[in-house]
Design an enzyme around this catalytic site. Structure first.
Site, PDB file in Angstrom:
ATOM      1  N   GLU A  16      -2.946  -4.148  -2.636  1.00  0.00           N
ATOM      2  CA  GLU A  16      -2.959  -5.101  -1.519  1.00  0.00           C
ATOM      3  C   GLU A  16      -1.586  -5.676  -1.268  1.00  0.00           C
ATOM      4  OE1 GLU A  16      -3.864  -7.663   1.592  1.00  0.00           O
ATOM      5  OE2 GLU A  16      -3.121  -8.488  -0.279  1.00  0.00           O
ATOM      6  N   THR A  41       0.818  -1.210   0.000  1.00  0.00           N
ATOM      7  CA  THR A  41       0.000   0.000   0.000  1.00  0.00           C
ATOM      8  C   THR A  41       0.860   1.272   0.000  1.00  0.00           C
ATOM      9  OG1 THR A  41      -1.676  -1.271   1.202  1.00  0.00           O
ATOM     10  CG2 THR A  41      -2.004   1.073   1.135  1.00  0.00           C
TER      11      THR A  41
END
Length: 594
Positions: A435, A415
């Site tokens: 992710e 992220t």
């Protein structure tokens, strides 16, 4: 502020020291050192400030993000009179190129926006959605058992409908003033002419070479000739440039319809060994959702962020709400008692998170999770003097039966986070992701990686016969820990902050807010501070920092303690008499203002 006390506390908890030079030494996931060299005087100045442990200051505007090239693109937009929404588009477009392991067009994001003209705070949900063909059993094997994490991640099965391109467009149309097509100029030029591979990107590619090598298009880009790209290599991505040109001229529709969309679907459904369920209808029907922010009062401030499907604001809000009755300022940042209370407050909040929090469009959410009376009663559990022996979800007020099982999802850290304040007083906090590092490892023909966001759902569907709120369902958005945050005082923003880091995001953000509001640290001190986190019972202490010194006392209080790398990537801007910005020394980002 208490200068002497704060200086000593920061010295005790800071990450390893930095020489005051125009280079940035950071500790990536592997824990080794890497160096970025400045490419302009502005970047050199920002890097030098971060290396010296000092915040960047400015009078009018500021942007803080995870790569100097991306920050420079956003700064250009702000210098030319653009808004924070305009600058976000430029920043995100470059991040997707130079930091592809963390975010990009193939992922999703949450955005918190403070609008100076109206004084309103709102949020945009650009989270990925499960394909309409997905079922709750998506991640169960033929025997009904949950798949191993990376067996689910690598390939098409984990890919949700991307939300970032549509979010960029929705935010810019609503709050931007610049010409849309011009916001992609830096990213297109860098993709066509090439950019210098950063040490962090090179190291992460080398560490993940086996998985990146499973798919020909991904391997050709990251492992040319079978060799991982190296720091300092000049890497070009003409396919990404072409995709950005299409979006620049045709808007987000160019992504969700036509050749780009067709290629995304073909990449997902044709993934050898692990095909996914994504279909053209999933892209064509994707929508960004505006949601009411979650705000919790703390120390004469309101800590505000993203509502479900993010668990970030609710869990951060619960942590600080549970601590309202504790005088953390008097205890100070080196007090084991302060950290006992912070750690157990976090455990209590995570217990509620695991039981109740999910996409509220699909499951009923308790209305009382952040109610003052509920938090005050739950805070009494902290008055023990020792670690809580057991932690269970509470029973907040709501109007539905509480028949949920505890979540079993896995979140691995990756992220990126963007904080921006523009010259008009608007503030933007956006956490953006694909992710896991490098997402599904699937590279499209358009030069960008696709997310593995569906693995943020619980792989199991039930626990002891009770359905799990965060189970997979068609069109549902997986629960997230992303916590883009805007802290208000008297209705005005005073802090814009967020972090990457999987489920540790929540602790990173809560700790920095406490450091700033309770312990008087400036934003650079707050984001550099050594981490001490407790989610599920074990106290994680950051190796190589003063946080390690807490270990013996926390163990004596009854905690299990584990020491290791805790690589946040926070970017923060404080708003007061001017602007001050901080960038996490553990990663390659900077703050830049004017």
């Amino acid at each position: 502020m208490r200068p002497i006390a704060v200086f000593l506390a920061v010295a005790a908890f800071a990450t390893s020291g930095f020489a005051q030079t125009a280079t940035d030494t950071v500790a990536p996931e592997s824990g080794t050192s890497t160096t970025i060299t400045a490419t302009s005087p502005d970047i050199a100045s920002s890097l030098a400030a971060k290396a010296a442990g000092l915040p960047v200051t400015a009078d009018n505007w500021m942007v803080a993000a995870a790569n100097p090239l991306a920050v420079s693109a956003g700064a250009r937009v702000l210098r030319e009179g653009g808004t924070a929404a305009d600058a976000m588009v430029a920043v995100q477009a470059v991040l997707g190129l130079v930091e592809p392991q963390s975010s990009g067009l193939g992922g999703g994001a949450f955005l918190v926006w403070y609008d100076a003209a109206s004084g309103n705070l709102t949020t945009l949900d650009g989270r990925e959605t499960a394909p309409l063909a997905a079922t709750p059993k998506l991640f169960l094997d033929e025997t009904g058992q949950p798949l191993k994490f990376f067996d689910a991640v690598v390939g098409g099965l984990s890919v949700g409908t991307p939300g970032t391109p549509r979010l960029m467009e929705v935010a810019q149309k609503r709050w931007g003033t610049s010409d849309w097509s011009g916001l992609f100029a830096e990213a297109i030029a860098l993709a066509e002419d090439g950019f210098e591979v950063s040490p962090r990107l090179a190291e992460l590619v080398a560490e993940d070479a086996e998985r990146l090598g499973r798919f020909p298009a991904t391997a050709a880009y990251f492992l040319p000739g079978g060799t991982p790209i190296a720091a300092g290599d000049r890497l070009k991505n003409p396919a990404y440039a072409a995709t950005l040109k299409d979006i620049a001229s045709g808007g987000a529709d160019a992504f969700y319809y036509g050749p780009i969309a067709e290629d995304i679907v073909a990449t997902v459904t044709g993934a050898e060994g692990n095909p996914g369920k994504l279909a053209p209808i999933d892209l064509a029907t994707y929508r960004v959702v505006e949601r009411e922010p979650v705000c919790v009062a703390y120390r004469a401030h309101d800590v505000c962020g993203m509502s479900p499907p993010s668990s970030g604001a609710l869990t951060v809000g619960q942590i600080v709400g549970l601590l309202r009755g504790t005088d953390l300022a008097a205890l100070g940042p080196t007090s084991a008692e302060a950290w006992r209370r912070i750690g157990d407050a976090s455990r209590l909040a995570f217990a509620d998170r695991g039981r109740y929090m999910a996409d509220s469009d699909f499951v009923p959410m308790p209305g009382g999770l952040t109610a003052d009376a509920y938090l005050a009663e739950r805070a009494k559990l902290l008055d023990t003097g020792t670690a809580l022996e057991e932690v269970a979800p509470g029973e907040p007020d709501w109007d539905h039966a509480m028949l949920w099982g505890d979540d079993q999802s896995i979140e691995f850290p990756s992220t990126s986070h963007i904080s921006i304040v523009d010259g008009y007083g608007n503030a933007l906090s956006m956490t953006t992701t694909i992710e896991n590092g490098f997402g599904s490892r699937l590279m499209t023909g358009g030069g960008f990686l696709l997310n593995n966001e569906l693995t943020d759902f619980s792989f199991a569907t039930h626990e002891d016969g009770r359905p799990i709120a965060n189970r997979v369902e068609p069109g549902k958005r997986p629960r997230s820990s992303m916590a883009p945050t805007v802290v208000l005082k008297d209705g005005k923003p005073v802090l814009v902050i967020g972090s990457p880091g999987g489920s540790r995001i929540i602790g990173y953000v809560a700790q920095a807010i406490i450091a700033h509001l309770d312990w008087g640290m400036d934003v650079q001190q707050a984001v550099a501070m050594g981490h001490a986190l407790n989610r599920f019972g074990t106290f994680d202490l950051e190796a190589g920092t003063g946080a390690e010194a807490l270990g013996p006392e926390l163990e004596a209080m009854g905690f299990e303690v584990k020491t290791g790398d805790l690589n946040s990537g926070q970017h923060a801007i404080a708003i007061g008499d001017g602007l001050t910005g901080g960038a996490d020394p553990r990663r390659e980002g900077i703050a830049l203002g004017g």
